[in-house]
Design a protein around this motif. Structure first.
Motif, PDB file in Angstrom:
ATOM      1  N   SER A  36      10.343  -6.703   4.395  1.00  0.00           N
ATOM      2  CA  SER A  36       9.715  -7.822   5.166  1.00  0.00           C
ATOM      3  C   SER A  36       8.795  -7.358   6.320  1.00  0.00           C
ATOM      4  O   SER A  36       8.261  -7.942   7.131  1.00  0.00           O
ATOM      5  CB  SER A  36      10.494  -8.856   5.398  1.00  0.00           C
ATOM      6  OG  SER A  36      11.582  -8.537   6.357  1.00  0.00           O
ATOM      7  N   ASN A  70       7.924  -7.295  -3.759  1.00  0.00           N
ATOM      8  CA  ASN A  70       7.992  -7.696  -2.257  1.00  0.00           C
ATOM      9  C   ASN A  70       7.419  -6.866  -1.600  1.00  0.00           C
ATOM     10  O   ASN A  70       6.716  -7.078  -0.591  1.00  0.00           O
ATOM     11  CB  ASN A  70       9.480  -8.293  -2.212  1.00  0.00           C
ATOM     12  CG  ASN A  70       9.641  -9.581  -2.708  1.00  0.00           C
ATOM     13  OD1 ASN A  70       9.170 -10.408  -1.744  1.00  0.00           O
ATOM     14  ND2 ASN A  70      10.458  -9.753  -3.739  1.00  0.00           N
ATOM     15  N   LYS A  94      13.378  -1.099   5.566  1.00  0.00           N
ATOM     16  CA  LYS A  94      14.025  -1.941   4.584  1.00  0.00           C
ATOM     17  C   LYS A  94      15.487  -2.132   4.655  1.00  0.00           C
ATOM     18  O   LYS A  94      16.157  -2.988   4.820  1.00  0.00           O
ATOM     19  CB  LYS A  94      13.631  -1.568   3.080  1.00  0.00           C
ATOM     20  CG  LYS A  94      14.801  -1.872   2.178  1.00  0.00           C
ATOM     21  CD  LYS A  94      14.817  -3.743   1.827  1.00  0.00           C
ATOM     22  CE  LYS A  94      16.143  -3.862   1.074  1.00  0.00           C
ATOM     23  NZ  LYS A  94      17.164  -3.873   1.856  1.00  0.00           N
ATOM     24  N   LYS A 117       4.440 -16.272  -3.306  1.00  0.00           N
ATOM     25  CA  LYS A 117       4.215 -15.331  -2.218  1.00  0.00           C
ATOM     26  C   LYS A 117       2.966 -14.684  -2.723  1.00  0.00           C
ATOM     27  O   LYS A 117       2.386 -13.627  -1.956  1.00  0.00           O
ATOM     28  CB  LYS A 117       5.182 -14.216  -2.534  1.00  0.00           C
ATOM     29  CG  LYS A 117       6.497 -14.767  -1.734  1.00  0.00           C
ATOM     30  CD  LYS A 117       7.773 -13.613  -1.905  1.00  0.00           C
ATOM     31  CE  LYS A 117       8.841 -14.233  -1.194  1.00  0.00           C
ATOM     32  NZ  LYS A 117      10.050 -13.076  -1.164  1.00  0.00           N
TER      33      LYS A 117
END
Length: 296
Positions: free
Chosen positions: A276, A34, A268, A63
């Motif tokens: 994100s 991610n 984070k 994603k």
């Protein structure tokens, strides 16, 4: 051919508090993927899952992440039960996954393989040797220092460490993992020892006190960037490694890569779940953030 390929099990994490029970994906490979997915490089993940948890891989594919799923009898399944004030956690491992094999990874090509073992049996020495013969190998050592016995996670030494570390180009360990590996309490002494054992780039993270990088006989002191809030530290080390490997891939030096990695980890920790933030967020923190230098 990937620029960076992560190899590691996705986990099924069950988190129980007095207020709710939540089931989610987790593991080094989850948080690393991610964090690196929006960066300008070719990235792939190789994981292994039981059939009931294929949805975790599908969610990553949605994603835009290239995910190869190998078959496993089970998915790694962690249960974390927290007390009312969240200051005490009881952890059990309800299932473990099958280890990765040389044959399964034989056709995967990358410039850098980043290994994220969760438990000591995940990746045999022969696999590390095979990967190192065709690429640089980066390792988050945490998983090699723990095993499961009667559903409990127990600390262990890594039996193959001397044979394996000569094949590891980049190693990340926190100060506790460094001590478990080297029996040294001083991070700089431990970093030198790991380098003597064959690791070319040694990264020792010190939490809110920053981190140190040791390579080619030189120490680089990397600051921690003070977060706006401390919400969830899960996956911070994986996020750090995503930033570091990204920067090194694009030619950054050790100091620049370390500071970029530290800024990503700080962003984070400000929120729950995986990283994100944006590239612009990272640059802004690097320029304006309050720094805490390592004292090790």
């Amino acid at each position: 051919m990937f620029d960076i390929c992560c190899i590691g099990h996705l986990t099924h994490d069950k988190v129980v508090t007095t207020k709710k029970e939540v089931h989610m994906a987790g593991g080094t490979s989850f948080y690393f993927s991610n964090a690196i997915r929006n960066m300008d490089l070719s990235y792939g993940l190789v994981t292994a899952l039981g059939q009931d948890e294929i949805r975790f891989a599908l969610a990553l594919r949605e994603k835009g992440i290239d995910v190869q799923v190998l078959p496993s009898t089970h998915t790694v399944y962690f249960e974390n039960i927290y007390s009312g004030n969240l200051d005490h956690r009881t952890q059990r491992v309800l299932q473990i996954a099958d280890p990765f094999t040389v044959e399964q990874l034989a056709d995967v090509q990358a410039t850098v393989f980043h290994l994220g073992p969760l438990l000591a049996h995940d990746m045999p020495l022969e696999l590390i040797q095979s990967l190192a013969a065709r690429a640089k190998v980066s390792l988050d050592v945490q998983g090699f220092l723990r095993k499961v016995e009667n559903q409990q996670v127990l600390p262990i030494d890594w039996a193959d460490k001397h044979a394996a570390l000569r094949h590891i180009h980049i190693l990340k360990a926190n100060e506790h993992e460094m001590e478990a590996l080297t029996k040294q309490t001083d991070p700089r002494t431990g970093a030198r020892m790991l380098n003597d054992w064959g690791v070319q780039e040694v990264l020792i993270t010190l939490g809110s006190k920053g981190s140190i990088i040791y390579s080619e006989g030189i120490f680089y002191d990397i600051p921690a960037y003070v977060p706006a809030a401390v919400t969830d530290a899960t996956g911070c080390g994986d996020t750090y490694m995503a930033g570091y490997l990204y920067q090194r891939h694009h030619g950054a030096g050790f100091q620049e890569a370390g500071e970029f990695a530290a800024a990503m980890a700080s962003l984070k920790i400000e929120s729950s779940g995986p990283f994100s933030g944006t590239y612009e967020d990272i640059l802004a923190l690097l320029k304006q953030g309050q720094k805490v230098m390592p004292v090790a």
